[in-house]
Motif scaffolding. Sequence first.
Motif, PDB file in Angstrom:
ATOM      1  N   MET A 171      76.722  -8.783  43.253  1.00  0.00           N
ATOM      2  CA  MET A 171      76.996  -8.177  44.550  1.00  0.00           C
ATOM      3  C   MET A 171      75.795  -8.339  45.461  1.00  0.00           C
ATOM      4  SD  MET A 171      76.895  -4.071  43.763  1.00  0.00           S
ATOM      5  CE  MET A 171      77.994  -4.166  42.346  1.00  0.00           C
ATOM      6  N   SER A 172      76.067  -8.323  46.726  1.00  0.00           N
ATOM      7  CA  SER A 172      74.997  -8.372  47.714  1.00  0.00           C
ATOM      8  C   SER A 172      74.890  -7.004  48.374  1.00  0.00           C
ATOM      9  CB  SER A 172      75.301  -9.424  48.778  1.00  0.00           C
ATOM     10  OG  SER A 172      75.405 -10.697  48.189  1.00  0.00           O
ATOM     11  N   TRP A 173      73.706  -6.644  48.771  1.00  0.00           N
ATOM     12  CA  TRP A 173      73.530  -5.333  49.405  1.00  0.00           C
ATOM     13  C   TRP A 173      73.516  -5.473  50.920  1.00  0.00           C
ATOM     14  CZ3 TRP A 173      71.463  -0.417  46.984  1.00  0.00           C
ATOM     15  CH2 TRP A 173      71.874  -0.306  45.650  1.00  0.00           C
ATOM     16  N   ALA A 174      72.358  -5.704  51.505  1.00  0.00           N
ATOM     17  CA  ALA A 174      72.288  -5.713  52.969  1.00  0.00           C
ATOM     18  C   ALA A 174      72.847  -6.981  53.597  1.00  0.00           C
ATOM     19  CB  ALA A 174      70.843  -5.497  53.420  1.00  0.00           C
ATOM     20  N   ALA A 175      73.040  -8.036  52.813  1.00  0.00           N
ATOM     21  CA  ALA A 175      73.583  -9.270  53.387  1.00  0.00           C
ATOM     22  C   ALA A 175      74.900  -8.989  54.101  1.00  0.00           C
ATOM     23  CB  ALA A 175      73.783 -10.311  52.289  1.00  0.00           C
ATOM     24  N   HIS A 176      75.719  -8.105  53.520  1.00  0.00           N
ATOM     25  CA  HIS A 176      77.008  -7.792  54.140  1.00  0.00           C
ATOM     26  C   HIS A 176      76.839  -7.052  55.466  1.00  0.00           C
ATOM     27  CE1 HIS A 176      78.581  -9.216  50.463  1.00  0.00           C
ATOM     28  NE2 HIS A 176      78.463  -8.110  49.763  1.00  0.00           N
ATOM     29  N   ASP A 177      75.727  -6.338  55.620  1.00  0.00           N
ATOM     30  CA  ASP A 177      75.464  -5.631  56.881  1.00  0.00           C
ATOM     31  C   ASP A 177      75.004  -6.593  57.972  1.00  0.00           C
ATOM     32  OD1 ASP A 177      75.861  -2.934  55.878  1.00  0.00           O
ATOM     33  OD2 ASP A 177      73.993  -3.206  54.768  1.00  0.00           O
ATOM     34  N   LEU A 178      74.349  -7.675  57.575  1.00  0.00           N
ATOM     35  CA  LEU A 178      73.661  -8.529  58.548  1.00  0.00           C
ATOM     36  C   LEU A 178      74.431  -9.786  58.921  1.00  0.00           C
ATOM     37  CD1 LEU A 178      70.062  -8.254  57.031  1.00  0.00           C
ATOM     38  CD2 LEU A 178      71.077  -6.892  58.858  1.00  0.00           C
ATOM     39  N   GLU A 179      75.226 -10.293  57.999  1.00  0.00           N
ATOM     40  CA  GLU A 179      75.928 -11.557  58.248  1.00  0.00           C
ATOM     41  C   GLU A 179      76.711 -11.568  59.573  1.00  0.00           C
ATOM     42  OE1 GLU A 179      76.532 -12.734  53.522  1.00  0.00           O
ATOM     43  OE2 GLU A 179      78.073 -11.608  54.601  1.00  0.00           O
ATOM     44  N   PRO A 180      77.460 -10.504  59.896  1.00  0.00           N
ATOM     45  CA  PRO A 180      78.254 -10.559  61.134  1.00  0.00           C
ATOM     46  C   PRO A 180      77.418 -10.805  62.397  1.00  0.00           C
ATOM     47  CG  PRO A 180      79.055  -8.798  59.750  1.00  0.00           C
ATOM     48  CD  PRO A 180      77.780  -9.286  59.115  1.00  0.00           C
ATOM     49  N   TYR A 181      76.176 -10.324  62.438  1.00  0.00           N
ATOM     50  CA  TYR A 181      75.354 -10.523  63.640  1.00  0.00           C
ATOM     51  C   TYR A 181      74.918 -11.988  63.762  1.00  0.00           C
ATOM     52  CZ  TYR A 181      75.297  -5.483  63.724  1.00  0.00           C
ATOM     53  OH  TYR A 181      75.685  -4.161  63.771  1.00  0.00           O
ATOM     54  N   LEU A 182      74.638 -12.598  62.628  1.00  0.00           N
ATOM     55  CA  LEU A 182      74.265 -14.016  62.667  1.00  0.00           C
ATOM     56  C   LEU A 182      75.462 -14.871  63.024  1.00  0.00           C
ATOM     57  CD1 LEU A 182      71.373 -14.776  62.218  1.00  0.00           C
ATOM     58  CD2 LEU A 182      71.866 -12.784  60.864  1.00  0.00           C
ATOM     59  N   ILE A 183      76.632 -14.475  62.515  1.00  0.00           N
ATOM     60  CA  ILE A 183      77.864 -15.196  62.873  1.00  0.00           C
ATOM     61  C   ILE A 183      78.106 -15.069  64.370  1.00  0.00           C
ATOM     62  CG2 ILE A 183      80.367 -15.221  62.552  1.00  0.00           C
ATOM     63  CD1 ILE A 183      79.801 -14.197  59.638  1.00  0.00           C
ATOM     64  N   LYS A 184      77.896 -13.868  64.903  1.00  0.00           N
ATOM     65  CA  LYS A 184      78.044 -13.644  66.350  1.00  0.00           C
ATOM     66  C   LYS A 184      77.049 -14.495  67.139  1.00  0.00           C
ATOM     67  CE  LYS A 184      79.150 -11.554  70.244  1.00  0.00           C
ATOM     68  NZ  LYS A 184      80.463 -11.762  70.875  1.00  0.00           N
ATOM     69  N   ALA A 185      75.811 -14.532  66.656  1.00  0.00           N
ATOM     70  CA  ALA A 185      74.772 -15.283  67.360  1.00  0.00           C
ATOM     71  C   ALA A 185      75.130 -16.759  67.458  1.00  0.00           C
ATOM     72  CB  ALA A 185      73.434 -15.110  66.654  1.00  0.00           C
ATOM     73  N   HIS A 186      75.828 -17.271  66.460  1.00  0.00           N
ATOM     74  CA  HIS A 186      76.131 -18.700  66.448  1.00  0.00           C
ATOM     75  C   HIS A 186      77.508 -19.027  67.018  1.00  0.00           C
ATOM     76  CE1 HIS A 186      72.560 -20.220  64.411  1.00  0.00           C
ATOM     77  NE2 HIS A 186      72.534 -19.034  63.832  1.00  0.00           N
ATOM     78  N   MET A 187      78.439 -18.067  66.982  1.00  0.00           N
ATOM     79  CA  MET A 187      79.794 -18.366  67.469  1.00  0.00           C
ATOM     80  C   MET A 187      80.108 -17.711  68.805  1.00  0.00           C
ATOM     81  SD  MET A 187      81.989 -18.375  63.933  1.00  0.00           S
ATOM     82  CE  MET A 187      83.466 -18.965  64.740  1.00  0.00           C
ATOM     83  N   GLY A 188      79.246 -16.817  69.262  1.00  0.00           N
ATOM     84  CA  GLY A 188      79.383 -16.230  70.600  1.00  0.00           C
ATOM     85  C   GLY A 188      80.667 -15.468  70.813  1.00  0.00           C
ATOM     86  N   ALA A 189      81.350 -15.792  71.919  1.00  0.00           N
ATOM     87  CA  ALA A 189      82.514 -15.010  72.342  1.00  0.00           C
ATOM     88  C   ALA A 189      83.685 -15.098  71.371  1.00  0.00           C
ATOM     89  CB  ALA A 189      82.961 -15.468  73.724  1.00  0.00           C
ATOM     90  N   ALA A 190      83.636 -16.024  70.440  1.00  0.00           N
ATOM     91  CA  ALA A 190      84.740 -16.167  69.478  1.00  0.00           C
ATOM     92  C   ALA A 190      84.709 -15.078  68.418  1.00  0.00           C
ATOM     93  CB  ALA A 190      84.670 -17.536  68.817  1.00  0.00           C
ATOM     94  N   ILE A 191      83.678 -14.232  68.433  1.00  0.00           N
ATOM     95  CA  ILE A 191      83.532 -13.214  67.389  1.00  0.00           C
ATOM     96  C   ILE A 191      83.494 -11.813  67.983  1.00  0.00           C
ATOM     97  CG2 ILE A 191      81.873 -12.259  65.715  1.00  0.00           C
ATOM     98  CD1 ILE A 191      83.402 -14.618  64.608  1.00  0.00           C
ATOM     99  N   SER A 192      84.292 -10.923  67.395  1.00  0.00           N
ATOM    100  CA  SER A 192      84.208  -9.491  67.701  1.00  0.00           C
ATOM    101  C   SER A 192      83.374  -8.855  66.590  1.00  0.00           C
ATOM    102  CB  SER A 192      85.617  -8.883  67.732  1.00  0.00           C
ATOM    103  OG  SER A 192      85.541  -7.476  67.628  1.00  0.00           O
ATOM    104  N   VAL A 193      82.201  -8.345  66.940  1.00  0.00           N
ATOM    105  CA  VAL A 193      81.300  -7.808  65.906  1.00  0.00           C
ATOM    106  C   VAL A 193      81.942  -6.675  65.095  1.00  0.00           C
ATOM    107  CG1 VAL A 193      79.110  -6.603  65.523  1.00  0.00           C
ATOM    108  CG2 VAL A 193      79.192  -8.584  67.011  1.00  0.00           C
ATOM    109  N   PRO A 194      82.613  -5.689  65.728  1.00  0.00           N
ATOM    110  CA  PRO A 194      83.206  -4.612  64.910  1.00  0.00           C
ATOM    111  C   PRO A 194      84.221  -5.129  63.887  1.00  0.00           C
ATOM    112  CG  PRO A 194      83.168  -3.970  67.204  1.00  0.00           C
ATOM    113  CD  PRO A 194      82.777  -5.414  67.166  1.00  0.00           C
TER     114      PRO A 194
END
Lengths: 243, 94
Positions: free
Chosen positions: A1-24
């Motif tokens: 299992m991963s701990w904080a990776a699951h908390d952080l991945e969505p922000y990096l995905i947002k940073a790279h995909m921009g408007a195509a991603i809803s962070v919540p």
Amino acid sequence: MSWAAHDLEPYLIKAHMGAAISVPFCLLGSYSPDLFTKWAVYGLDFSGNHKIVDDPVQLHRGFPGVGFTHSLLFAIVVSLIILLWSKHRIWATSFLIGAVAHVLSDTFDSVGVMLFWPLTDWHAHLDVWQYVGEAGRRKDAIAYYTSLGGAWDLFWVGWLALKWRVLTTAYFEAEVAPKDPLWPWLRRKTGDAFALTIYRGSAFFGVVSVLAWMVWALFVNDFEARLDWTLGGPSWAPRQGPP
Amino acid sequence: MRMSSLVGIGAARYSACTRDRYSPAVLDETPPTHTSQPGRSGRPAVVYWCVAGAVYAALGIASPPAFLLGFWESLLFVFGATVLAPKILGRRAR
């Protein structure tokens, strides 16, 4: 299992995909595989001495059990439900990407995930670090943050540090709030400070918890307080998962 | 011809010639008031959040079960830090 990776991945995905991603929704997807079962895996307290199931590993990642939440099918089905309910493709796609990111991250431990369930209950597992969830939160934290799991979380913290602007109010105002109808609604209901808290909360917790857990595991805790960055470590943890 | 008429004709011609460049649709676009590149103005905010993170990390190290088990446990702290930020740093530096 991963701990904080699951908390952080969505922000990096947002940073790279921009408007195509809803962070919540990406965060919801990232949390969804563990949302209803993690408490049962760990038991009722921090020590791990008060178990409520006999086989936490089977419950969390197996079938019978709720291991199907760590499958590609689960991610696809729930995102389709979100699409049918909301008619909002970005929300559904964001959930899908978040959930798949979680599932793929969890292939790094020794138990792995039933990636292609129900076609097969074969576990995709890379054995980079040992799954120690069955020993309770305390020992799992020690095992994870002294093994390559901790390095994995540090990798995400470092990457997010390079993309720190995604966490600023300016980025939220310019790139997040205007492009996702969830935010205007939430701001009307709760105000700007609460909306910003919801936006940044997981990133704040993720970064801080990695650093705090590592300091605690290495310098405060007195059980196996040493780094073991060998493949499949830590060496003291009993082997879990398929051969 | 009265001067006001000439002005009127000139204004109409000017309007016709420049409609492509200065059409209402273009003029109505509000220039961005925010930037996603905070640059130097973001530094106080970065320091502020690093200090907030260090405080929370210290709390977590002191008592992991109370502070480090799930992100929802940090929300009250993050909310407080978010509310305090504009008071300490000014509105633009949250």
